[in-house]
Design a protein around this motif. Structure first.
Motif, PDB file in Angstrom:
ATOM      1  N   LYS A 217       0.848  -1.194   0.000  1.00  0.00           N
ATOM      2  CA  LYS A 217       0.000   0.000   0.000  1.00  0.00           C
ATOM      3  C   LYS A 217       0.877   1.235   0.000  1.00  0.00           C
ATOM      4  O   LYS A 217       1.958   1.249   0.581  1.00  0.00           O
ATOM      5  CB  LYS A 217      -0.888   0.031   1.238  1.00  0.00           C
ATOM      6  CG  LYS A 217      -2.012  -0.968   1.148  1.00  0.00           C
ATOM      7  CD  LYS A 217      -3.127  -0.604   2.082  1.00  0.00           C
ATOM      8  CE  LYS A 217      -4.224  -1.629   1.888  1.00  0.00           C
ATOM      9  NZ  LYS A 217      -5.518  -1.141   2.215  1.00  0.00           N
TER      10      LYS A 217
ATOM     11  N   GLY B  95      -3.164   5.053   0.644  1.00  0.00           N
ATOM     12  CA  GLY B  95      -4.029   3.899   0.830  1.00  0.00           C
ATOM     13  C   GLY B  95      -4.240   3.091  -0.437  1.00  0.00           C
ATOM     14  O   GLY B  95      -4.935   2.088  -0.416  1.00  0.00           O
TER      15      GLY B  95
ATOM     16  N   ALA C 248      -3.818   0.411  -3.184  1.00  0.00           N
ATOM     17  CA  ALA C 248      -3.320  -0.962  -3.087  1.00  0.00           C
ATOM     18  C   ALA C 248      -2.540  -1.328  -4.340  1.00  0.00           C
ATOM     19  O   ALA C 248      -2.892  -0.933  -5.452  1.00  0.00           O
ATOM     20  CB  ALA C 248      -4.483  -1.918  -2.898  1.00  0.00           C
TER      21      ALA C 248
END
Length: 67
Positions: free
Chosen positions: A10, A14, A16
């Motif tokens: 990550k 935030g 991914a």
């Protein structure tokens, strides 16, 4: 090169990412020697390993972290 590992990471925002680790086998008489490892995102972007858990996306400079 052989795919030897996959893991998730990550970014600070935030976002991914999916990371793939490839290893080049070394053909020598010393079978215990590991080959060099290459880290990249599944979309093909290259990563620079900064530690075992921290990487930098080469194209953007963004740092991502193993989860």
């Amino acid at each position: 090169m052989d795919l030897v590992e996959k893991f998730d990471a990550k970014g600070k925002t935030g976002a991914a990412y999916h990371v793939e680790v490839y290893q080049t086998p070394i053909e020598t008489s010393d079978e215990g020697s590991p080959g060099s490892k290459t880290y990249q995102l599944t979309d093909g972007r290259a990563l620079d390993p900064l530690s075992d858990a921290k990487f930098k996306i080469v194209q953007t400079g963004e740092k991502i972290y193993r989860v």
